[in-house]
Design an enzyme around this catalytic site. Structure first.
Site, PDB file in Angstrom:
ATOM      1  N   ARG A 181       0.861  -1.198   0.000  1.00 55.04           N
ATOM      2  CA  ARG A 181       0.000   0.000   0.000  1.00 55.04           C
ATOM      3  C   ARG A 181       0.891   1.240   0.000  1.00 55.04           C
ATOM      4  O   ARG A 181       0.598   2.235  -0.657  1.00 55.04           O
ATOM      5  CB  ARG A 181      -0.953   0.004   1.211  1.00 55.04           C
ATOM      6  CG  ARG A 181      -1.668   1.340   1.359  1.00 55.04           C
ATOM      7  CD  ARG A 181      -2.908   1.323   2.231  1.00 55.04           C
ATOM      8  NE  ARG A 181      -2.849   0.494   3.396  1.00 55.04           N
ATOM      9  CZ  ARG A 181      -2.087   0.724   4.469  1.00 55.04           C
ATOM     10  NH1 ARG A 181      -1.322   1.798   4.545  1.00 55.04           N
ATOM     11  NH2 ARG A 181      -2.083  -0.114   5.477  1.00 55.04           N
ATOM     12  N   TYR A 206     -16.812  16.262 -15.683  1.00 56.45           N
ATOM     13  CA  TYR A 206     -17.265  14.869 -15.626  1.00 56.45           C
ATOM     14  C   TYR A 206     -18.293  14.701 -14.497  1.00 56.45           C
ATOM     15  O   TYR A 206     -18.070  15.171 -13.380  1.00 56.45           O
ATOM     16  CB  TYR A 206     -16.053  13.949 -15.427  1.00 56.45           C
ATOM     17  CG  TYR A 206     -16.440  12.524 -15.140  1.00 56.45           C
ATOM     18  CD1 TYR A 206     -17.277  11.822 -16.009  1.00 56.45           C
ATOM     19  CD2 TYR A 206     -15.993  11.873 -13.997  1.00 56.45           C
ATOM     20  CE1 TYR A 206     -17.645  10.516 -15.742  1.00 56.45           C
ATOM     21  CE2 TYR A 206     -16.351  10.566 -13.727  1.00 56.45           C
ATOM     22  CZ  TYR A 206     -17.194   9.894 -14.594  1.00 56.45           C
ATOM     23  OH  TYR A 206     -17.565   8.611 -14.324  1.00 56.45           O
ATOM     24  N   ASP A 250      -7.489  18.758 -14.283  1.00 58.43           N
ATOM     25  CA  ASP A 250      -7.799  17.420 -14.789  1.00 58.43           C
ATOM     26  C   ASP A 250      -7.407  17.402 -16.266  1.00 58.43           C
ATOM     27  O   ASP A 250      -8.061  18.016 -17.111  1.00 58.43           O
ATOM     28  CB  ASP A 250      -9.298  17.141 -14.582  1.00 58.43           C
ATOM     29  CG  ASP A 250      -9.697  15.731 -15.021  1.00 58.43           C
ATOM     30  OD1 ASP A 250      -8.998  15.155 -15.865  1.00 58.43           O
ATOM     31  OD2 ASP A 250     -10.727  15.237 -14.523  1.00 58.43           O
ATOM     32  N   LYS A 272      -8.195   6.316 -19.224  1.00 59.90           N
ATOM     33  CA  LYS A 272      -8.530   6.809 -20.556  1.00 59.90           C
ATOM     34  C   LYS A 272      -7.312   6.739 -21.490  1.00 59.90           C
ATOM     35  O   LYS A 272      -6.791   5.685 -21.713  1.00 59.90           O
ATOM     36  CB  LYS A 272      -9.104   8.219 -20.417  1.00 59.90           C
ATOM     37  CG  LYS A 272     -10.219   8.322 -19.354  1.00 59.90           C
ATOM     38  CD  LYS A 272     -11.384   7.443 -19.721  1.00 59.90           C
ATOM     39  CE  LYS A 272     -12.536   7.344 -18.739  1.00 59.90           C
ATOM     40  NZ  LYS A 272     -12.437   7.725 -17.387  1.00 59.90           N
TER      41      LYS A 272
HETATM   42  O1  P1T Z   1     -13.418   6.671 -14.131  1.00 62.28           O
HETATM   43  P1  P1T Z   1     -12.238   7.168 -13.336  1.00 62.28           P
HETATM   44  O2  P1T Z   1     -10.948   6.536 -13.711  1.00 62.28           O
HETATM   45  O3  P1T Z   1     -12.488   7.155 -11.857  1.00 62.28           O
HETATM   46  O4  P1T Z   1     -12.033   8.710 -13.753  1.00 62.28           O
HETATM   47  C1  P1T Z   1     -12.974   9.707 -13.470  1.00 62.28           C
HETATM   48  C2  P1T Z   1     -12.866  10.822 -14.463  1.00 62.28           C
HETATM   49  C3  P1T Z   1     -12.223  11.986 -14.109  1.00 62.28           C
HETATM   50  N1  P1T Z   1     -12.076  13.024 -14.977  1.00 62.28           N
HETATM   51  C4  P1T Z   1     -12.565  12.933 -16.227  1.00 62.28           C
HETATM   52  C5  P1T Z   1     -12.383  14.101 -17.154  1.00 62.28           C
HETATM   53  C6  P1T Z   1     -13.221  11.792 -16.660  1.00 62.28           C
HETATM   54  O5  P1T Z   1     -13.676  11.754 -17.913  1.00 62.28           O
HETATM   55  C7  P1T Z   1     -13.396  10.701 -15.758  1.00 62.28           C
HETATM   56  C8  P1T Z   1     -14.130   9.474 -16.135  1.00 62.28           C
HETATM   57  N2  P1T Z   1     -14.940   9.616 -17.259  1.00 62.28           N
HETATM   58  C9  P1T Z   1     -15.717   8.659 -17.823  1.00 62.28           C
HETATM   59  C10 P1T Z   1     -15.833   7.422 -17.329  1.00 62.28           C
HETATM   60  C11 P1T Z   1     -16.440   9.067 -19.043  1.00 62.28           C
HETATM   61  O6  P1T Z   1     -16.930   8.207 -19.793  1.00 62.28           O
HETATM   62  O7  P1T Z   1     -16.532  10.263 -19.279  1.00 62.28           O
END
Ligand code: P1T
Length: 379
Positions: free
Chosen positions: A46, A98, A170, A195
Site C-alpha cells: 500500500r 465529468y 484534470d 482513458k
Molecule cells: O473513471 P475514473 O478513472 O475514476 O475517472 C474519473 C474521471 C475523471 N475526470 C474525467 C475528465 C473523466 O472523464 C473521468 C471518467 N470519465 C468517464 C468514465 C467518461 O466516460 O466520461
C-alpha cells in the site's frame, strides 16, 4: 529529453535484479526485512510497490513534474486532492465537468463541510468574484467533459498565484501529449489513467503529478493513509500504455479532425463541439495551450430529441456504445443518461448537456470505416 522519447524512457531504468527492460510485475503485498525496519526500500505494497513506483516515475516525467502518485481510479485521485482541505474550505470548479467528479464534490465532500462553486471559467472575472478568504482550491477540467470547453490554464494560474490558491487541472482529455498544465502554472495535474494514458480500455486507474516536494509529501501521506492505490498488474499495463501514448494520440487527433469536419458538414447534424474549429468560442485558447485538438467530439442532430440521439447511438456498428473514452477503439456515449446522469437534469441543461447530445471518443481505426459508420447511423 523530448516528449516522444520520454514516453518510452522517461523515469525508466532497467530492473536492478536482472536488467529486465520492462519493470517486472511485483505481485507481492509485502517484503522480507532482515531486522525490524531493515528492508530494501519497500515494506508494504500500500505504501510502495516497485511496479507502481516505475509507473509513478514515468507519469511524473511525461507531465514535466517531479513526483507521480497512482491511485485505484481517477476519482480516487481527485478524492485525495480534496482531502488536502478542511471543513469550511471552498473550492471553485469548472462549471461543466465529468459527472462523477460533480457527484464526488456535491454528494461526498459537501457533506464534510466543503463548499463548491461551479463557475463558467471562460470568464476570469467570474472566478475572482467567487474568491473569498475560505477559498483554497481552483479545480479546472479542460477540455471539459463533454462540452469541449477550453479553460485558459495560464489565466487561471495567475489568479491562483495572486490569491495564493492551489490550482489542480484534470488533464484526462488532453493528455500531456497535447497540454502540460504544470508548465502553465498549475500545482497539481490529475488524470483518469483509465482513458488515453492506459489507452486500451483494460484498466481503471488515476494519477496525480506535482513538482513541489511538500505537496507531494502531503498527497503521499493521503495516498498511503487512505489506501486507494492501484495494483502492480494495472501499473504494468498503464506503463505499457504510456510507451505508445504519442503515436496513439497523433492518430486520435488526425481521425478526430476528420470526424469533426464530417459531422459539421452533415445535413442532419446540428451543433458540433470540438476545439479545433476556428469558430469554437475558445479556439484561440486551445490553439495557444494545446499542441493539437484531440479525438473527443460531442454533437447533436437537427432532430434535437432524446429519441433521435438514442436512434443514432443504437445504430453504430464500429463505434461501441459504452461509458469511458480514450481507448484505441472508437466509443460513443449518451452523456445525459450515462456519464452525466448523476448531475440533476436542470443543472445538466444549464451547462449544455441536453438529452440530444452524443459524445464520441474517436479511436485509431481506419478513418474510412469510421466515417462510413457515422454516415449509416445518421442516415
Ligand atoms: O473513471 P475514473 O478513472 O475514476 O475517472 C474519473 C474521471 C475523471 N475526470 C474525467 C475528465 C473523466 O472523464 C473521468 C471518467 N470519465 C468517464 C468514465 C467518461 O466516460 O466520461
Amino acid at each position: 529529453m523530448k516528449f516522444n522519447t520520454k514516453t518510452i524512457h522517461g523515469g525508466q531504468h532497467p530492473d536492478k535484479a536482472y536488467g529486465a527492460v520492462m519493470p517486472p510485475i511485483y505481485q507481492t503485498s509485502t517484503y522480507a526485512q532482515s531486522t525490524p525496519g531493515g528492508h530494501k526500500g519497500y515494506e508494504y505494497s500500500r505504501s510502495h510497490n516497485p511496479t507502481r513506483s516505475a509507473l509513478e516515475n514515468a507519469l511524473a516525467s511525461i507531465e514535466n513534474g517531479v513526483y507521480g502518485l497512482a491511485f485505484g481510479s481517477g476519482l480516487a485521485a481527485i478524492d485525495a486532492v480534496l482531502k488536502l482541505l478542511k471543513p469550511g474550505d471552498q473550492v471553485i470548479s469548472t462549471a461543466d465537468l465529468y459527472g462523477g467528479t460533480y457527484r464526488l464534490f456535491t454528494k461526498i465532500f459537501e457533506g464534510f463541510g466543503i463548499k463548491f462553486c461551479f463557475v463558467p471559467m471562460d470568464n476570469m472575472d467570474a472566478i475572482e468574484n467567487y474568491i473569498n478568504d475560505r477559498t483554497k482550491l481552483l479545480w479546472v477540467e479542460t477540455p471539459t467533459n463533454p462540452m469541449m470547453n477550453i479553460i485558459d490554464i495560464k489565466g487561471v494560474a495567475s489568479i491562483a498565484t495572486k490569491h495564493n490558491l492551489l490550482l489542480a487541472v484534470d488533464n484526462t482529455f488532453a493528455t500531456p501529449y497535447l497540454q502540460r498544465p504544470l508548465d502553465l502554472g498549475a500545482q497539481i495535474v490529475m488524470h483518469s489513467v483509465t482513458k488515453y494514458i492506459g489507452g486500451h480500455s483494460d484498466l481503471v486507474m488515476g494519477a496525480l503529478i506535482v513538482k513541489d516536494k511538500q505537496l507531494a509529501d502531503q498527497l503521499y501521506f493521503i495516498q498511503n493513509a487512505s489506501g486507494a492505490i492501484c495494483g502492480p498488474q494495472d501499473s504494468f499495463l498503464a506503463l505499457r500504455g504510456i510507451k505508445t501514448l504519442h503515436v496513439r494520440m497523433q492518430r486520435h487527433c488526425e481521425n478526430g479532425k476528420k470526424v469533426a469536419h464530417f459531422l459539421k458538414s452533415h445535413p442532419k447534424v446540428d451543433d458540433v463541439y470540438w476545439p479545433g474549429f476556428v469558430d469554437h468560442p475558445n479556439h484561440l485558447i486551445a490553439k495557444n495551450q494545446m499542441d493539437d485538438y484531440g479525438g473527443m467530439i460531442s454533437f447533436s442532430t437537427k432532430e434535437d430529441s432524446l429519441e433521435g440521439a438514442i436512434k443514432v447511438v443504437e445504430k453504430f456498428k464500429i463505434f461501441t456504445l459504452a461509458e469511458s473514452l480514450g481507448g484505441v477503439e472508437s466509443l460513443a456515449g449518451h452523456p445525459a443518461s450515462m456519464t452525466h446522469a448523476s448531475i440533476p437534469k436542470k443543472e445538466r441543461e444549464k451547462i449544455g448537456v441536453k438529452d440530444s447530445l452524443i459524445r464520441l471518443s474517436v479511436g485509431i481505426e481506419d478513418i474510412e470505416d469510421l466515417l462510413e459508420d457515422l454516415q449509416q447511423a445518421l442516415a
